[in-house]
Design a protein around this motif. Structure first.
Motif, PDB file in Angstrom:
ATOM      1  N   ILE A  20      11.693 -40.386  52.786  1.00 37.95           N
ATOM      2  CA  ILE A  20      11.914 -40.510  54.569  1.00 37.95           C
ATOM      3  C   ILE A  20      12.697 -39.179  55.210  1.00 37.95           C
ATOM      4  N   LEU A  21      14.186 -39.896  54.495  1.00 36.63           N
ATOM      5  CA  LEU A  21      15.527 -38.877  54.667  1.00 36.63           C
ATOM      6  C   LEU A  21      14.906 -37.567  54.954  1.00 36.63           C
ATOM      7  N   GLY A  22      14.189 -36.708  54.451  1.00 37.86           N
ATOM      8  CA  GLY A  22      13.891 -35.748  54.027  1.00 37.86           C
ATOM      9  C   GLY A  22      14.141 -35.147  55.202  1.00 37.86           C
ATOM     10  N   PHE A  54      18.826 -41.365  63.211  1.00 38.22           N
ATOM     11  CA  PHE A  54      18.241 -42.923  62.383  1.00 38.22           C
ATOM     12  C   PHE A  54      18.732 -43.131  60.981  1.00 38.22           C
ATOM     13  N   LEU A  55      19.516 -42.386  60.524  1.00 32.75           N
ATOM     14  CA  LEU A  55      20.516 -42.935  59.123  1.00 32.75           C
ATOM     15  C   LEU A  55      20.442 -43.845  58.906  1.00 32.75           C
ATOM     16  N   MET A  56      21.412 -44.689  60.646  1.00 28.77           N
ATOM     17  CA  MET A  56      22.685 -45.674  60.403  1.00 28.77           C
ATOM     18  C   MET A  56      21.304 -46.905  60.672  1.00 28.77           C
ATOM     19  N   VAL A  64      15.942 -31.796  56.746  1.00 25.59           N
ATOM     20  CA  VAL A  64      14.706 -31.251  56.505  1.00 25.59           C
ATOM     21  C   VAL A  64      15.153 -30.189  57.931  1.00 25.59           C
ATOM     22  N   PRO A  65      14.222 -30.360  58.725  1.00 29.63           N
ATOM     23  CA  PRO A  65      13.689 -29.234  60.072  1.00 29.63           C
ATOM     24  C   PRO A  65      15.021 -29.491  60.477  1.00 29.63           C
ATOM     25  N   VAL A  69      13.738 -43.578  45.644  1.00 27.57           N
ATOM     26  CA  VAL A  69      13.190 -41.507  46.332  1.00 27.57           C
ATOM     27  C   VAL A  69      12.335 -42.013  47.457  1.00 27.57           C
ATOM     28  N   LEU A  70      11.382 -42.894  47.498  1.00 32.27           N
ATOM     29  CA  LEU A  70      11.233 -43.144  49.045  1.00 32.27           C
ATOM     30  C   LEU A  70      11.510 -42.996  50.015  1.00 32.27           C
ATOM     31  N   ILE A  71      13.058 -43.805  49.775  1.00 33.96           N
ATOM     32  CA  ILE A  71      13.755 -43.416  50.718  1.00 33.96           C
ATOM     33  C   ILE A  71      14.668 -42.050  51.182  1.00 33.96           C
TER      34      ILE A  71
END
Ligand SMILES: [Cu+2]
Length: 292
Positions: free
Chosen positions: A120-122, A66-68, A126-127, A115-117
């Motif tokens: 979204i990453l969080g 997903f990060l990629m 985080v889970p 900040v929005l990005i």
């Protein structure tokens, strides 16, 4: 006029030309992103991550992939901005340079967008932290205590009275056992053995200096620190041999202390316990009585 690129490279004039700047700033990160994406997505996984076999490593890989895509989108966006600036605002096409220094809407935009990005990453990452820390919630089927030593690992099955050391096989031992030569510096004489599908709590410590126990296919990497007991968990969904390493530089023999884990069926595990002289303690009694 013949341009000698090699000469210009050596004298440094190459790096002053606009096309070399373009190459450095844009092409290199672009190429890196494209190749790393291709590696991560390669179906064989020969280039990318090892095939994930635990709930944690599956989630780690999902977050990575997903990060990629987000990274690729950012790289492409920055690439296009740079191209635009290079073409539109070079000295030739824009002889009169602008000299303003502030643009409030733009500054608000480039603060809110990152900040929005990050938010979204969080939502994805985080889970994952909670999944990695699930050892406090699961009912363990097996507990294995792992101790890092200079330079080998020790495994202890406290509920079964089994403990042993695990050393790297030399190149000669690998060949003698008829194993693949590639397993040198990976294979050990006595791997840690766990049953497939079982909830395994691992407790990691060290006897001398800090070590780090990890098997990439399990998505687990945990420090072994003298005097401390770190916990993690595994639930491997298939049988097989898995390899890892010590990931904390721990002295001259650091590169000679691989991690070997053999995942077997429940029946094979039970006979392994018997073969290794497990004292078949009643777990309920063992937990209430002093073990020594
Ligand atoms: Cu080490």
């Amino acid at each position: 006029v013949k341009i000698d690129i090699g000469y210009r490279f050596l004298t440094g004039t190459f790096f002053k030309s606009w096309y070399s700047g373009l190459l450095m700033v844009v092409a290199v990160p672009f190429f890196m992103t494209v190749t790393s994406n291709a590696m991560a997505l390669s179906p064989s996984r020969l280039l990318g991550m090892p095939e994930p076999v635990t709930p944690v490593s599956k989630e780690v890989l999902a977050v990575h992939d997903f990060l990629m895509w987000i990274m690729a989108a950012i790289v492409i966006f920055v690439f296009m901005l740079l191209m635009y600036v290079i073409v539109r605002y070079n000295r030739k096409s824009n002889p009169k340079a602008a000299n303003f220094s502030h643009n409030v809407p733009l500054e608000i935009a480039w603060t809110i967008a990152p900040v929005l990005i990050l938010v979204i990453l969080g939502f994805k990452s985080v889970p994952l932290i909670f999944t990695q820390e699930k050892q406090n919630q699961i009912e363990p089927d097996l507990i294995v205590k792992i101790t890092g030593n200079q330079w080998f690992w020790s495994y202890e099955y406290p509920d079964h009275g089994i403990s042993f050391d695990s050393f790297m096989l030399s190149e000669r031992e690998i060949l003698e056992r008829g194993m693949d030569k590639k397993l040198w510096k990976k294979a050990v004489d006595r791997p840690m053995v766990v049953p497939e599908g079982a909830n395994v709590i691992i407790q990691v410590t060290a006897s001398d200096v800090i070590h780090s126990w990890s098997v990439p296919a399990f998505g687990v990497k945990i420090d072994g620190i003298p005097g401390r007991l770190n916990q993690s968990w595994l639930q491997v969904d298939r049988t097989g041999d898995f390899y890892g390493h010590c990931y904390e530089l721990c002295g001259v023999g650091h590169s000679y202390m691989p991690v070997g884990v053999r995942v077997v069926t429940q029946e094979q595990f039970e006979s392994w316990l018997v073969d290794n002289g497990a004292s078949l303690v009643d777990n309920s009694a063992a937990s209430t009585l002093p073990s020594s």
